[in-house]
Design an enzyme around this catalytic site. Sequence first.
Site, PDB file in Angstrom:
ATOM      1  N   ARG A  88       0.807  -1.227   0.000  1.00 14.34           N
ATOM      2  CA  ARG A  88       0.000   0.000   0.000  1.00 14.34           C
ATOM      3  C   ARG A  88       0.837   1.273   0.000  1.00 14.34           C
ATOM      4  O   ARG A  88       0.585   2.179  -0.793  1.00 14.34           O
ATOM      5  CB  ARG A  88      -0.931   0.042   1.226  1.00 14.34           C
ATOM      6  CG  ARG A  88      -2.168  -0.787   1.074  1.00 14.34           C
ATOM      7  CD  ARG A  88      -2.556  -1.383   2.398  1.00 14.34           C
ATOM      8  NE  ARG A  88      -1.588  -2.417   2.728  1.00 14.34           N
ATOM      9  CZ  ARG A  88      -1.722  -3.694   2.356  1.00 14.34           C
ATOM     10  NH1 ARG A  88      -2.803  -4.073   1.743  1.00 14.34           N
ATOM     11  NH2 ARG A  88      -0.793  -4.587   2.625  1.00 14.34           N
ATOM     12  N   THR A  89       1.814   1.355   0.892  1.00 14.84           N
ATOM     13  CA  THR A  89       2.554   2.616   1.018  1.00 14.84           C
ATOM     14  C   THR A  89       3.345   2.867  -0.263  1.00 14.84           C
ATOM     15  O   THR A  89       3.332   3.980  -0.801  1.00 14.84           O
ATOM     16  CB  THR A  89       3.485   2.571   2.247  1.00 14.84           C
ATOM     17  OG1 THR A  89       2.738   2.077   3.353  1.00 14.84           O
ATOM     18  CG2 THR A  89       4.020   3.939   2.574  1.00 14.84           C
ATOM     19  N   LYS A 117      28.210  -4.101  -2.674  1.00 13.85           N
ATOM     20  CA  LYS A 117      29.664  -3.984  -2.906  1.00 13.85           C
ATOM     21  C   LYS A 117      30.332  -3.294  -1.728  1.00 13.85           C
ATOM     22  O   LYS A 117      31.479  -2.849  -1.827  1.00 13.85           O
ATOM     23  CB  LYS A 117      29.908  -3.195  -4.203  1.00 13.85           C
ATOM     24  CG  LYS A 117      29.453  -3.950  -5.435  1.00 13.85           C
ATOM     25  CD  LYS A 117      29.812  -3.219  -6.711  1.00 13.85           C
ATOM     26  CE  LYS A 117      28.657  -2.368  -7.177  1.00 13.85           C
ATOM     27  NZ  LYS A 117      28.963  -1.626  -8.409  1.00 13.85           N
ATOM     28  N   ARG A 138      11.294   3.712   3.149  1.00 10.76           N
ATOM     29  CA  ARG A 138      10.863   2.756   4.186  1.00 10.76           C
ATOM     30  C   ARG A 138      12.097   1.969   4.606  1.00 10.76           C
ATOM     31  O   ARG A 138      12.826   1.450   3.755  1.00 10.76           O
ATOM     32  CB  ARG A 138       9.790   1.809   3.655  1.00 10.76           C
ATOM     33  CG  ARG A 138       9.536   0.682   4.640  1.00 10.76           C
ATOM     34  CD  ARG A 138       8.293  -0.101   4.318  1.00 10.76           C
ATOM     35  NE  ARG A 138       7.106   0.682   4.613  1.00 10.76           N
ATOM     36  CZ  ARG A 138       5.896   0.138   4.735  1.00 10.76           C
ATOM     37  NH1 ARG A 138       5.727  -1.146   4.581  1.00 10.76           N
ATOM     38  NH2 ARG A 138       4.853   0.901   4.992  1.00 10.76           N
ATOM     39  N   HIS A 171       5.129   5.785  11.503  1.00 13.83           N
ATOM     40  CA  HIS A 171       4.652   5.665  10.117  1.00 13.83           C
ATOM     41  C   HIS A 171       3.722   6.869   9.910  1.00 13.83           C
ATOM     42  O   HIS A 171       2.508   6.736   9.858  1.00 13.83           O
ATOM     43  CB  HIS A 171       3.891   4.344   9.969  1.00 13.83           C
ATOM     44  CG  HIS A 171       3.638   3.902   8.565  1.00 13.83           C
ATOM     45  ND1 HIS A 171       3.816   4.721   7.470  1.00 13.83           N
ATOM     46  CD2 HIS A 171       3.190   2.717   8.073  1.00 13.83           C
ATOM     47  CE1 HIS A 171       3.506   4.042   6.372  1.00 13.83           C
ATOM     48  NE2 HIS A 171       3.127   2.834   6.702  1.00 13.83           N
TER      49      HIS A 171
HETATM   50  N1   CP Z   1      -0.222   0.027   5.894  1.00 12.32           N
HETATM   51  C1   CP Z   1       0.954  -0.235   5.305  1.00 12.32           C
HETATM   52  O1   CP Z   1       1.987   0.367   5.634  1.00 12.32           O
HETATM   53  O2   CP Z   1       0.894  -1.201   4.342  1.00 12.32           O
HETATM   54  P1   CP Z   1       2.143  -1.716   3.494  1.00 12.32           P
HETATM   55  O3   CP Z   1       3.101  -2.356   4.470  1.00 12.32           O
HETATM   56  O4   CP Z   1       1.568  -2.672   2.495  1.00 12.32           O
HETATM   57  O5   CP Z   1       2.780  -0.522   2.852  1.00 12.32           O
END
Ligand code: CP
Length: 361
Positions: A88-89, A117, A138, A171
């Site tokens: 999703r993110t 490397k 992320r 998040h």
């Molecule tokens: N809610 C969320 O962060 O989903 P993903 O891990 O699929 O990005």
Amino acid sequence: MDKKRLFNISWEDFSELNLPEKAQYLNHNRRPFHVLMAQQFDREMLDEMGSLATRIRRIAKSKAGMGFLGSLLNHKRAMLYFTQPSSRTFLSFYAACQILGLTTGEVRDASTSSEMKGESREDSVRTFSSYFDLLIMRTQIEGFVERMSWLLTNTERPVPIVNAGSARDQHPTQALLDVYTLQRSFERTGGIDGKRIAFVGDLARGRTVRSLAYLLTNYGNVKQYFVAPHQLQVTQDILDQLDSAGVEYEIASDFESIIPEVDAIYMTRIQDEWDKTPGESRAIDVSDFYFTADHLKLLRHSAVIMHPLPRREEIAVEVDSDPRAVYWRQVRNGMWIRAALIATLFRLDDEIRKYYELNMR
Ligand code: CP
């Protein structure tokens, strides 16, 4: 006096600050520069972000509107650096970039980069900043987004970083889409103020809970419930933040007794990727914390069921068709709020509002 900017503070001094103090270095004139934590957003910013997302959503319904949005940032490039799994993110940021015309690049697996490397992660991210105008990251490494934000701000390419999920820390863009979903869900029932919101499941290791619990402190008289087995209960750092904001909360373990009391239930999955020993999570019985089809009878008519997703067994699939289940709407809201956030980072919010006033009223 020197402004609070990351180029005016050493890394050692910055890393010692508490989160609200750090947030002051990440916003420039009440606008996020880097987006790392929920503490950067106040009520006014949340209201503005939600209204901008709604305007983008409505503008995007027509070809002419998509033409306008797609012309806004077609001279910019965004890098999606996701070294932890994501559906999703990643995809909602990717789609948000497309809506605004940004070209994207991506690394989703560090084994395909020169990190293999022996290049340091810091050098990898600095390399991205040479080619791109925005880094969306992320990472499983605690504090890495903060470190990189400080480091890039102190180079000749101070490219903004957006935290798309950082270890167990935060998040923030998930929390923005959660608040946007709550704003929309309670549009006709007085908004988020005064609502009772229950977090259920793995509250000890869920970064979405940490960010959303904090964002909700911006609303008046919101009571938060934390419903979990004791091993997975909310951590003291979150409760300390609620205490200092004067927010009412309740720690509970009887899920069924909480369901009829609340206006929103925020389900979460077991985050066993953070187990310290193999099988640690499997030893905890979480079945009393699943939302079943029978629970729909206990839920208020006006309440909503949310989930950041992905889900496992914590919400029965039969619940999906109930109008109070809004987790699939949450997924789509993520694209609109992330488009609004990117537009705000690039100072395009006024231009979008003007277009809306002229063409959509
Ligand atoms: N809610 C969320 O962060 O989903 P993903 O891990 O699929 O990005």
